[in-house]
Design a protein around this motif. Structure first.
Motif, PDB file in Angstrom:
ATOM      1  N   PHE A   2       0.875  -1.169   0.000  1.00 47.80           N
ATOM      2  CA  PHE A   2       0.000   0.000   0.000  1.00 47.80           C
ATOM      3  C   PHE A   2       0.912   1.218   0.000  1.00 47.80           C
ATOM      4  CE2 PHE A   2      -2.296  -3.441   1.977  1.00 47.80           C
ATOM      5  CZ  PHE A   2      -3.540  -3.381   1.358  1.00 47.80           C
ATOM      6  N   LEU A   3       0.809   2.033  -1.052  1.00 47.58           N
ATOM      7  CA  LEU A   3       1.701   3.174  -1.229  1.00 47.58           C
ATOM      8  C   LEU A   3       0.914   4.454  -1.458  1.00 47.58           C
ATOM      9  CD1 LEU A   3       4.217   1.459  -3.691  1.00 47.58           C
ATOM     10  CD2 LEU A   3       4.548   1.849  -1.241  1.00 47.58           C
ATOM     11  N   ASN A   4       1.567   5.576  -1.235  1.00 52.71           N
ATOM     12  CA  ASN A   4       0.983   6.875  -1.538  1.00 52.71           C
ATOM     13  C   ASN A   4       0.922   7.063  -3.046  1.00 52.71           C
ATOM     14  OD1 ASN A   4       1.978   9.906  -2.296  1.00 52.71           O
ATOM     15  ND2 ASN A   4       0.352   9.874  -0.781  1.00 52.71           N
ATOM     16  N   ASP A   5      -0.239   7.509  -3.516  1.00 52.67           N
ATOM     17  CA  ASP A   5      -0.405   7.896  -4.917  1.00 52.67           C
ATOM     18  C   ASP A   5      -0.951   9.312  -4.899  1.00 52.67           C
ATOM     19  OD1 ASP A   5      -1.172   8.381  -7.530  1.00 52.67           O
ATOM     20  OD2 ASP A   5      -2.325   6.531  -7.745  1.00 52.67           O
ATOM     21  N   PRO A   6      -0.143  10.290  -5.292  1.00 51.85           N
ATOM     22  CA  PRO A   6      -0.581  11.693  -5.233  1.00 51.85           C
ATOM     23  C   PRO A   6      -1.859  11.974  -6.021  1.00 51.85           C
ATOM     24  CG  PRO A   6       1.759  11.549  -5.758  1.00 51.85           C
ATOM     25  CD  PRO A   6       1.211  10.158  -5.784  1.00 51.85           C
ATOM     26  N   LEU A   7      -2.186  11.126  -6.991  1.00 52.65           N
ATOM     27  CA  LEU A   7      -3.397  11.314  -7.796  1.00 52.65           C
ATOM     28  C   LEU A   7      -4.617  10.609  -7.218  1.00 52.65           C
ATOM     29  CD1 LEU A   7      -1.785  10.876 -11.321  1.00 52.65           C
ATOM     30  CD2 LEU A   7      -2.224  13.001 -10.064  1.00 52.65           C
ATOM     31  N   ASP A   8      -4.435   9.893  -6.104  1.00 55.85           N
ATOM     32  CA  ASP A   8      -5.530   9.148  -5.475  1.00 55.85           C
ATOM     33  C   ASP A   8      -5.676   9.591  -4.027  1.00 55.85           C
ATOM     34  OD1 ASP A   8      -7.350   7.327  -4.451  1.00 55.85           O
ATOM     35  OD2 ASP A   8      -6.188   5.553  -4.986  1.00 55.85           O
ATOM     36  N   THR A  28      -7.582   8.520  -1.827  1.00 48.81           N
ATOM     37  CA  THR A  28      -7.884   7.422  -0.907  1.00 48.81           C
ATOM     38  C   THR A  28      -6.664   6.543  -0.617  1.00 48.81           C
ATOM     39  OG1 THR A  28      -8.603   5.920  -2.663  1.00 48.81           O
ATOM     40  CG2 THR A  28     -10.282   7.371  -1.690  1.00 48.81           C
ATOM     41  N   SER A  29      -5.510   6.902  -1.181  1.00 50.08           N
ATOM     42  CA  SER A  29      -4.293   6.140  -0.899  1.00 50.08           C
ATOM     43  C   SER A  29      -3.654   6.664   0.382  1.00 50.08           C
ATOM     44  CB  SER A  29      -3.313   6.241  -2.073  1.00 50.08           C
ATOM     45  OG  SER A  29      -2.734   7.530  -2.142  1.00 50.08           O
ATOM     46  N   LEU A  30      -2.593   5.995   0.829  1.00 44.83           N
ATOM     47  CA  LEU A  30      -1.858   6.467   2.003  1.00 44.83           C
ATOM     48  C   LEU A  30      -1.399   7.907   1.801  1.00 44.83           C
ATOM     49  CD1 LEU A  30       0.480   3.478   2.904  1.00 44.83           C
ATOM     50  CD2 LEU A  30      -1.404   4.360   4.273  1.00 44.83           C
ATOM     51  N   SER A  31      -1.392   8.670   2.868  1.00 39.82           N
ATOM     52  CA  SER A  31      -0.987  10.071   2.765  1.00 39.82           C
ATOM     53  C   SER A  31       0.528  10.252   2.719  1.00 39.82           C
ATOM     54  CB  SER A  31      -1.562  10.862   3.943  1.00 39.82           C
ATOM     55  OG  SER A  31      -1.104  10.309   5.164  1.00 39.82           O
ATOM     56  N   ASP A  32       1.303   9.232   3.105  1.00 39.55           N
ATOM     57  CA  ASP A  32       2.766   9.293   3.099  1.00 39.55           C
ATOM     58  C   ASP A  32       3.283   7.860   3.116  1.00 39.55           C
ATOM     59  OD1 ASP A  32       5.416  10.227   3.328  1.00 39.55           O
ATOM     60  OD2 ASP A  32       5.297  10.405   5.500  1.00 39.55           O
ATOM     61  N   ASN A  33       4.417   7.611   2.492  1.00 36.31           N
ATOM     62  CA  ASN A  33       4.975   6.256   2.451  1.00 36.31           C
ATOM     63  C   ASN A  33       5.805   5.889   3.669  1.00 36.31           C
ATOM     64  OD1 ASN A  33       3.839   5.375   0.056  1.00 36.31           O
ATOM     65  ND2 ASN A  33       5.480   6.242  -1.181  1.00 36.31           N
ATOM     66  N   PHE A  34       6.238   6.854   4.447  1.00 34.03           N
ATOM     67  CA  PHE A  34       7.042   6.556   5.645  1.00 34.03           C
ATOM     68  C   PHE A  34       6.066   6.230   6.780  1.00 34.03           C
ATOM     69  CE2 PHE A  34      11.262   7.555   7.798  1.00 34.03           C
ATOM     70  CZ  PHE A  34      10.933   6.893   8.967  1.00 34.03           C
ATOM     71  N   GLY A  73       2.433  12.715   6.716  1.00 35.12           N
ATOM     72  CA  GLY A  73       1.076  12.721   6.172  1.00 35.12           C
ATOM     73  C   GLY A  73      -0.018  12.549   7.195  1.00 35.12           C
ATOM     74  N   GLY A  74       0.344  12.533   8.474  1.00 35.11           N
ATOM     75  CA  GLY A  74      -0.679  12.385   9.517  1.00 35.11           C
ATOM     76  C   GLY A  74      -1.125  10.948   9.701  1.00 35.11           C
ATOM     77  N   LEU A  75      -2.380  10.796  10.073  1.00 35.77           N
ATOM     78  CA  LEU A  75      -2.953   9.503  10.444  1.00 35.77           C
ATOM     79  C   LEU A  75      -3.890   9.022   9.365  1.00 35.77           C
ATOM     80  CD1 LEU A  75      -3.019   7.539  12.861  1.00 35.77           C
ATOM     81  CD2 LEU A  75      -4.946   8.863  13.750  1.00 35.77           C
ATOM     82  N   ASN A  76      -3.831   7.745   9.049  1.00 33.60           N
ATOM     83  CA  ASN A  76      -4.702   7.110   8.052  1.00 33.60           C
ATOM     84  C   ASN A  76      -5.439   5.948   8.736  1.00 33.60           C
ATOM     85  OD1 ASN A  76      -3.416   7.912   5.043  1.00 33.60           O
ATOM     86  ND2 ASN A  76      -1.976   8.031   6.736  1.00 33.60           N
TER      87      ASN A  76
END
Length: 99
Positions: free
Chosen positions: A62-68, A70-76, A95-98
Motif C-alpha cells: 500500500f503506497l501513496n499515490d498523489p493522484l488518489d 484514498t491512498s496512504l498520505s505518506d509512504n514513511f 502525512g498524519g494519520l490514516n
C-alpha cells in the motif's frame, strides 16, 4: 510413608521454519519500522517506503499515490494500531494519520 513420583518425557518443541521476507519477496523496503498482527492473522509491516500486508504467502503493498486521495498520505510508516472494530490505524511521518 510412600511417595510416588510420576515422570513424563519432555514434550518435543514444535519445529519452526524461518523465512526471510525482503524486497525480493515483495516487501516495499528491507527496513521494518513497525509491525502488528491483526485479528484476521495478517501481519502489517510499516516501512520507510510504504505499508505491507503479509498473509503468510505474499506481500501486498500500500503506497501513496498523489493522484488518489484514498491512498496512504505518506509512504514513511511510523506506527500501526488495530482498534476494537478491527480497523488498522496508520501513523505516517509527514502525512498524519490514516485508517
Amino acid at each position: 510413608m510412600m511417595m510416588w513420583l510420576v515422570l513424563q518425557p519432555p514434550i518435543a518443541s514444535p519445529q519452526y521454519t524461518f523465512r526471510n521476507i525482503n524486497e525480493n519477496y515483495g516487501l516495499s523496503s528491507n527496513e521494518c519500522v513497525c509491525l502488528i498482527k491483526d485479528r484476521q492473522e495478517f501481519v502489517w509491516i510499516g516501512t520507510r517506503n510504504g505499508l505491507n500486508r503479509f498473509d503468510g504467502s505474499e506481500c501486498i503493498r500500500f503506497l501513496n499515490d498523489p493522484l488518489d486521495s484514498t491512498s496512504l498520505s505518506d509512504n514513511f510508516i511510523r506506527s500501526l494500531y488495530e482498534d476494537h472494530r478491527g480497523r488498522i490505524w496508520v501513523g505516517t511521518r509527514t502525512g498524519g494519520l490514516n485508517v
